[in-house]
Design a protein around this motif. Structure first.
Motif, PDB file in Angstrom:
ATOM      1  N   ASP A  36      -5.360   4.419   2.618  1.00  0.00           N
ATOM      2  CA  ASP A  36      -5.571   3.432   3.678  1.00  0.00           C
ATOM      3  C   ASP A  36      -4.800   2.168   3.314  1.00  0.00           C
ATOM      4  O   ASP A  36      -3.964   2.171   2.394  1.00  0.00           O
ATOM      5  CB  ASP A  36      -7.058   3.168   3.921  1.00  0.00           C
ATOM      6  CG  ASP A  36      -7.776   2.599   2.701  1.00  0.00           C
ATOM      7  OD1 ASP A  36      -7.109   2.051   1.796  1.00  0.00           O
ATOM      8  OD2 ASP A  36      -9.020   2.709   2.644  1.00  0.00           O
ATOM      9  N   ASP A  37      -5.063   1.087   4.023  1.00  0.00           N
ATOM     10  CA  ASP A  37      -4.286  -0.136   3.823  1.00  0.00           C
ATOM     11  C   ASP A  37      -4.563  -0.818   2.487  1.00  0.00           C
ATOM     12  O   ASP A  37      -3.844  -1.760   2.122  1.00  0.00           O
ATOM     13  CB  ASP A  37      -4.574  -1.133   4.960  1.00  0.00           C
ATOM     14  CG  ASP A  37      -4.096  -0.622   6.314  1.00  0.00           C
ATOM     15  OD1 ASP A  37      -3.360   0.384   6.347  1.00  0.00           O
ATOM     16  OD2 ASP A  37      -4.476  -1.226   7.345  1.00  0.00           O
ATOM     17  N   CYS A  44       0.843  -1.197   0.000  1.00  0.00           N
ATOM     18  CA  CYS A  44       0.000   0.000   0.000  1.00  0.00           C
ATOM     19  C   CYS A  44       0.878   1.247   0.000  1.00  0.00           C
ATOM     20  O   CYS A  44       2.070   1.209   0.301  1.00  0.00           O
ATOM     21  CB  CYS A  44      -0.932   0.014   1.211  1.00  0.00           C
ATOM     22  SG  CYS A  44      -0.093   0.132   2.808  1.00  0.00           S
ATOM     23  N   ASP A  95      -4.183  11.664   4.145  1.00  0.00           N
ATOM     24  CA  ASP A  95      -5.530  11.780   3.586  1.00  0.00           C
ATOM     25  C   ASP A  95      -5.615  11.044   2.250  1.00  0.00           C
ATOM     26  O   ASP A  95      -4.749  11.191   1.382  1.00  0.00           O
ATOM     27  CB  ASP A  95      -5.899  13.247   3.385  1.00  0.00           C
ATOM     28  CG  ASP A  95      -6.180  13.964   4.691  1.00  0.00           C
ATOM     29  OD1 ASP A  95      -6.396  13.273   5.703  1.00  0.00           O
ATOM     30  OD2 ASP A  95      -6.182  15.217   4.693  1.00  0.00           O
ATOM     31  N   ASP A 119       0.741  -1.194   6.496  1.00  0.00           N
ATOM     32  CA  ASP A 119      -0.100  -0.470   7.458  1.00  0.00           C
ATOM     33  C   ASP A 119      -0.046   1.013   7.117  1.00  0.00           C
ATOM     34  O   ASP A 119       0.638   1.793   7.764  1.00  0.00           O
ATOM     35  CB  ASP A 119       0.415  -0.731   8.882  1.00  0.00           C
ATOM     36  CG  ASP A 119      -0.502  -0.132   9.948  1.00  0.00           C
ATOM     37  OD1 ASP A 119      -1.615   0.301   9.592  1.00  0.00           O
ATOM     38  OD2 ASP A 119      -0.091  -0.090  11.123  1.00  0.00           O
ATOM     39  N   CYS A 120      -0.764   1.390   6.053  1.00  0.00           N
ATOM     40  CA  CYS A 120      -0.726   2.775   5.575  1.00  0.00           C
ATOM     41  C   CYS A 120      -1.739   3.666   6.283  1.00  0.00           C
ATOM     42  O   CYS A 120      -1.558   4.880   6.331  1.00  0.00           O
ATOM     43  CB  CYS A 120      -0.965   2.819   4.071  1.00  0.00           C
ATOM     44  SG  CYS A 120       0.394   2.100   3.113  1.00  0.00           S
ATOM     45  N   LEU A 121      -2.805   3.077   6.813  1.00  0.00           N
ATOM     46  CA  LEU A 121      -3.810   3.878   7.507  1.00  0.00           C
ATOM     47  C   LEU A 121      -3.194   4.578   8.715  1.00  0.00           C
ATOM     48  O   LEU A 121      -3.520   5.729   9.016  1.00  0.00           O
ATOM     49  CB  LEU A 121      -4.973   2.989   7.939  1.00  0.00           C
ATOM     50  CG  LEU A 121      -6.177   3.697   8.570  1.00  0.00           C
ATOM     51  CD1 LEU A 121      -6.802   4.674   7.581  1.00  0.00           C
ATOM     52  CD2 LEU A 121      -7.218   2.666   9.014  1.00  0.00           C
ATOM     53  N   THR A 137      -4.844   1.004  -0.429  1.00  0.00           N
ATOM     54  CA  THR A 137      -4.569   2.052  -1.419  1.00  0.00           C
ATOM     55  C   THR A 137      -3.202   1.816  -2.050  1.00  0.00           C
ATOM     56  O   THR A 137      -2.198   1.666  -1.346  1.00  0.00           O
ATOM     57  CB  THR A 137      -4.583   3.444  -0.767  1.00  0.00           C
ATOM     58  OG1 THR A 137      -5.856   3.667  -0.162  1.00  0.00           O
ATOM     59  CG2 THR A 137      -4.322   4.527  -1.809  1.00  0.00           C
TER      60      THR A 137
END
Length: 338
Positions: A235-236, A200, A232, A225-227, A238
């Motif tokens: 998220d995980d 992600c 903005d 773990d991008c969230l 994306t």
């Protein structure tokens, strides 16, 4: 360095700047540039500023400056902009779901085909809806701000000439040869399959991925773990990020995997196969950028969104995809000391 036992401290500052120079940098004045058949062009340079100062006597100092032009490995050609949301060498089956395409302007072309068939038969409207959106807050993703007006379908389709070329959709959109782009992804370690899933978020340089996986891509297949990073629009599930797009190359050997609902992609997805997507159309993922196919395409599933974005043109567009630098040279006539 040393002079009469004096010691010096040195400072180097590198700054990326956009300047207007002659297309032949040997010419530095407008009459010479234009008079010799060249043009003035906006380009990205690196300004190098050097300062030296005596450690004991601060009055002893010198400054110098020059500009360096980087020889980049370009994905896109000069003046090229992002391709429209759909680029297809063949034709698309009539959409029966409810896919939406969002364009930045009512005059934007949202779909182009390289087929010699008539646009009305090759690009049927079906249940496809085309709408306007604008990134008024410049956050790079669609939210509740801006326009949502519908655009007449007939005003938003066009074509390009394949001339029977191999990989003609690729060649229409990109300046870099396809084989070179695959090699850059491989060298960078950006090769992903079912044992090494797509990560992600934004990519390291170059932002080119080779997807050797013919399985459907689901939101749970994206790793990382991008969230938690709190960016903005990311998220995980994306791939890429606002203003940091990624090019995903799906080679012919991987057929035409669906990118299913729950996934958001910032960038471009390219399918090399001329046949596989005719019986396996797009999944439900949201794309900020473009999907490019080399053959005919089965109708997309219900409710995906394809959203036009503007990452500039030429050098600026290449910079967005973190293309690499091959070499650099000092521009003649830019050295000065003071």
């Amino acid at each position: 360095g040393f002079s009469t036992s004096e010691t010096y401290s040195y400072t180097l500052i590198f700054t990326k700047v956009t300047v207007t120079i002659c297309s032949d940098p040997l010419y530095t004045t407008e009459p010479n540039c234009i008079g010799n058949g060249n043009t003035w062009e906006s380009t990205l340079l690196v300004r190098v500023q050097s300062t030296s100062q005596g450690n004991a006597d601060k009055n002893i100092s010198a400054k110098a400056e020059t500009f360096i032009k980087q020889d980049s490995i370009d994905l896109f050609g000069s003046g090229t902009t992002m391709p429209p949301p759909w680029v297809v060498a063949g034709c698309i089956e009539s959409p029966t779901g409810k896919p939406d395409i969002y364009v930045l302007d009512s005059s934007s072309v949202s779909i182009i085909s390289g087929s010699s068939d008539s646009l009305s038969s090759c690009l049927p409207e079906g249940n496809l809806t085309i709408k306007e959106w604008d990134d008024t807050n410049e956050n790079g993703f669609k939210d509740d701000t801006g326009s949502n007006n519908e655009v007449p379908f007939a005003n938003s389709i066009g074509n390009f000439n394949c001339n029977g070329a191999t990989n003609c959709s690729w060649e229409h959109a990109f300046d870099m040869p396809l084989a070179e782009a695959k090699q850059l992804a491989t060298t960078a370690g950006h090769v992903y399959d079912d044992s090494n899933p797509i990560p992600c978020g934004a990519s390291s340089s170059p932002s080119i991925y080779l997807i050797n996986d013919d399985n459907p891509q689901n939101s749970g297949d994206i790793t990382g773990d991008c969230l938690a990073a709190g960016i903005d629009g990311v998220d995980d599930a994306t791939i890429g990020a606002p203003h940091e797009p990624v090019l995903l190359i799906v080679p012919s050997s991987a057929d035409c995997p669906k990118f299913n609902g729950g996934i958001t992609i910032y960038g471009i997805i390219y399918f090399e196969s001329t046949t596989a997507c005719a019986s396996n159309g797009w999944g439900g993922a949201t794309v900020y950028g473009s999907v490019i196919w080399e053959g005919n395409v089965e109708r997309p599933n219900s409710n995906p969104e394809f959203i036009e974005v503007d990452y500039g043109s030429g050098d600026t567009l290449n910079d967005s995809f973190h293309t690499t630098i091959n070499d650099a040279a000092r521009l003649p006539g830019t050295w000065k000391d003071f």
